[in-house]
Design a protein around this motif. Structure first.
Motif, short mmCIF file in Angstrom:
data_model
loop_
_atom_site.label_atom_id
_atom_site.label_comp_id
_atom_site.label_asym_id
_atom_site.label_seq_id
_atom_site.Cartn_x
_atom_site.Cartn_y
_atom_site.Cartn_z
N MET A 10 57.20 89.98 38.62
CA MET A 10 56.78 89.72 39.04
C MET A 10 57.19 90.86 40.61
SD MET A 10 54.62 86.78 40.96
CE MET A 10 56.27 86.68 41.92
N LEU A 11 58.10 90.90 41.44
CA LEU A 11 58.35 91.06 42.11
C LEU A 11 58.67 92.38 42.03
CD1 LEU A 11 61.43 88.66 43.09
CD2 LEU A 11 59.45 89.37 44.54
N MET A 12 59.10 93.77 41.20
CA MET A 12 59.05 94.82 40.47
C MET A 12 57.59 95.40 40.78
SD MET A 12 61.67 94.44 37.16
CE MET A 12 61.77 96.38 36.74
N SER A 13 56.36 94.22 39.88
CA SER A 13 55.40 94.88 40.28
C SER A 13 55.01 94.88 42.40
CB SER A 13 53.90 94.26 39.16
OG SER A 13 55.61 94.06 38.07
N LEU A 14 55.28 94.30 42.09
CA LEU A 14 54.33 93.98 43.33
C LEU A 14 55.22 95.27 44.60
CD1 LEU A 14 54.83 90.12 44.26
CD2 LEU A 14 52.82 91.90 44.90
N ARG A 58 47.56 99.63 39.79
CA ARG A 58 47.64 99.40 38.37
C ARG A 58 48.51 97.84 38.95
NH1 ARG A 58 50.22 100.44 34.72
NH2 ARG A 58 51.30 102.14 34.85
N HIS A 59 49.59 98.35 39.61
CA HIS A 59 50.68 97.86 39.87
C HIS A 59 50.65 96.15 40.27
CE1 HIS A 59 53.76 99.93 38.07
NE2 HIS A 59 53.64 101.31 38.75
N ALA A 69 50.77 92.47 38.98
CA ALA A 69 52.68 91.85 39.86
C ALA A 69 51.65 90.40 39.70
CB ALA A 69 52.15 91.93 40.89
N LEU A 70 49.98 90.50 39.76
CA LEU A 70 49.29 89.43 39.96
C LEU A 70 49.17 88.49 38.24
CD1 LEU A 70 45.85 90.50 41.94
CD2 LEU A 70 47.95 88.59 42.40
N ALA A 89 52.68 86.80 37.63
CA ALA A 89 52.90 86.21 38.78
C ALA A 89 52.01 84.41 38.28
CB ALA A 89 52.29 86.21 40.45
N GLY A 90 50.52 84.87 37.07
CA GLY A 90 50.04 83.36 37.02
C GLY A 90 51.05 83.51 35.42
N LEU A 91 51.95 83.95 34.75
CA LEU A 91 52.68 83.83 33.81
C LEU A 91 53.92 83.01 34.51
CD1 LEU A 91 52.77 84.24 30.72
CD2 LEU A 91 54.45 86.22 31.18
#
Length: 421
Positions: free
Chosen positions: A372-376, A384-385, A389-390, A393-395
């Protein structure tokens, strides 16, 4: 199993030696959360006999008191929460088990005053209510109505073939946290006021300088909280101190109104003796020293003591959830307790599965959080990232909720087939 510690002190011109001996009952031995309550025969978990021996001027005095888990069938199964719920097992047997336990105490020690230190609210309140209700069926109404002068919570336990009032059981509930809070432990004097008559009546063991018996102890104090470690040790140290002062006053070492507190060196050593005594018992049962040990050791709460309690509380959480199951198996093996429940031909249980470990629970949540942090970090340049990330985060939240809901699956549990009670 037993523990031994002593101190040498000078009180005026007299030398005083105080020794503490702890004797642990092995009939229901185990770790903090995997051995609670009592078994059907009335043997209580974490049952420890503490003997305080004093020697001076050639005289020897001794006082014995005991601690032990609430003596009926209950359990607290770890599930990753900080304080798992208490479950009372086979409620209909509670009175029989409690009566068996107190009857055994009476045969060994004579009179017994049971001091219950748990809260009156929440999960602990449910345990207190069961304790009180389980005593009611075996109360002697005739004896209770003859003593209306006692204004504090007091119950008299009936004894088969009752012959004399010199053998009786008293039950006192003292809400330690409500009355003393976390710093006002001097309010334990309120409890002492309720048992002072009992302690004076049933005395202590005393030998003169010729080795002849001058007095005998005819009753004991049984103290419990939930763990029988922290609140219990503070309370037992108070009882031990009052008894020791009576002994020293009788032998002329202390004046009639003198106290241990008036002799700073002796007072400091005596506090450390009881603190070490509590730590030794606590380490065997919970894996950490006793909480509230700074009050026992120094006579007051300290910032360092509060920080130590926080650290030890976190350590207990880890041990309870991720280590004590294996430790419980080792204890049962050494004591031979599992033999009667597992046939000789039964296969040895396998190692805990991958789901039953702290590493698995931590790794699942940590990996989801990292993705999640990497995608944010990339979201500022690419929408798209942000979507990815969302999703992560949900996962992450979903995994955390799954771990919480199935907490018992991630805990280190005993592997041998044993009835918990």
């Amino acid at each position: 199993m037993s523990g031994f510690q002593n101190i040498h002190a000078e009180v005026g011109s007299d030398k005083v030696v105080v020794t503490m001996i702890a004797r642990r009952c092995t009939r229901r031995i185990g770790t903090r959360c995997w051995r609670r309550g009592a078994d059907p025969e009335g043997y209580a978990a974490n049952f420890v006999e503490s003997e305080q021996i004093m020697q001076t001027k050639g005289y020897t005095a001794s006082y014995v008191q005991v601690r032990g888990s609430m003596p009926f069938l209950w359990e607290q199964i770890v599930d990753l929460t900080y304080k798992p719920s208490f479950d009372i097992v086979r409620v209909e047997e509670a009175a029989r088990v409690l009566e068996r336990h107190y009857h055994d105490l009476q045969k060994k020690y004579g009179a017994v005053v049971g001091i219950d230190l748990v809260n009156t609210t929440g999960g602990e309140g449910r345990l207190y209510e069961r304790y009180a209700k389980s005593i009611e069926p075996i109360l002697s109404e005739d004896i209770r109505c003859h003593f209306p002068q006692f204004g504090f919570p007091l119950l008299w336990l009936s004894v088969p073939n009752w012959a004399t009032l010199s053998t009786y059981c008293r039950f006192i509930h003292f809400d330690f946290h409500k009355i003393c809070g976390h710093i006002h432990f001097e309010r334990l004097s309120q409890l002492y006021d309720q048992i002072e008559d009992y302690l004076k009546k049933h005395k202590y063991f005393l030998l003169d300088d010729q080795g002849k018996k001058m007095a005998g102890q005819t009753g004991t104090v049984r103290t419990n909280c939930v763990d029988c470690l922290d609140r219990t040790n503070v309370t037992q140290s108070m009882v031990g101190r009052k008894t020791l002062e009576s002994q020293l006053q009788q032998l002329g070492v202390l004046g009639g109104n003198d106290t241990i507190s008036n002799h700073p060196a002796f007072d400091a050593d005596y506090k450390v003796l009881w603190a070490n005594h509590g730590d030794a018992i606590s380490t065997q049962y919970s894996g950490t020293p006793a909480l509230k040990g700074d009050f026992v050791r120094y006579g007051k709460r300290t910032t360092q003591g509060i920080l130590n309690d926080l650290w030890n509380a976190l350590a207990r959480y880890y041990f309870n959830n991720f280590a004590d199951g294996t430790k419980q198996d080792a204890m049962d093996l050494l004591q031979g307790h599992y033999v009667s429940s597992v046939s000789r031909d039964a296969a040895v249980p396998s190692r805990p599965g991958v789901m039953q470990s702290f590493r698995a629970a931590f790794a699942l949540i940590f990996c989801a959080a990292m993705f999640m942090l990497m995608s944010l970090r990339q979201a500022r340049n690419d929408l798209r990232h942000l979507v990815v990330a969302l999703v992560w985060a949900g996962l992450c939240v979903g995994i955390a909720l799954y771990v919480k809901k199935n907490g018992r699956k991630f805990c280190n549990r005993p592997r041998f087939y044993l009835s918990r009670n």
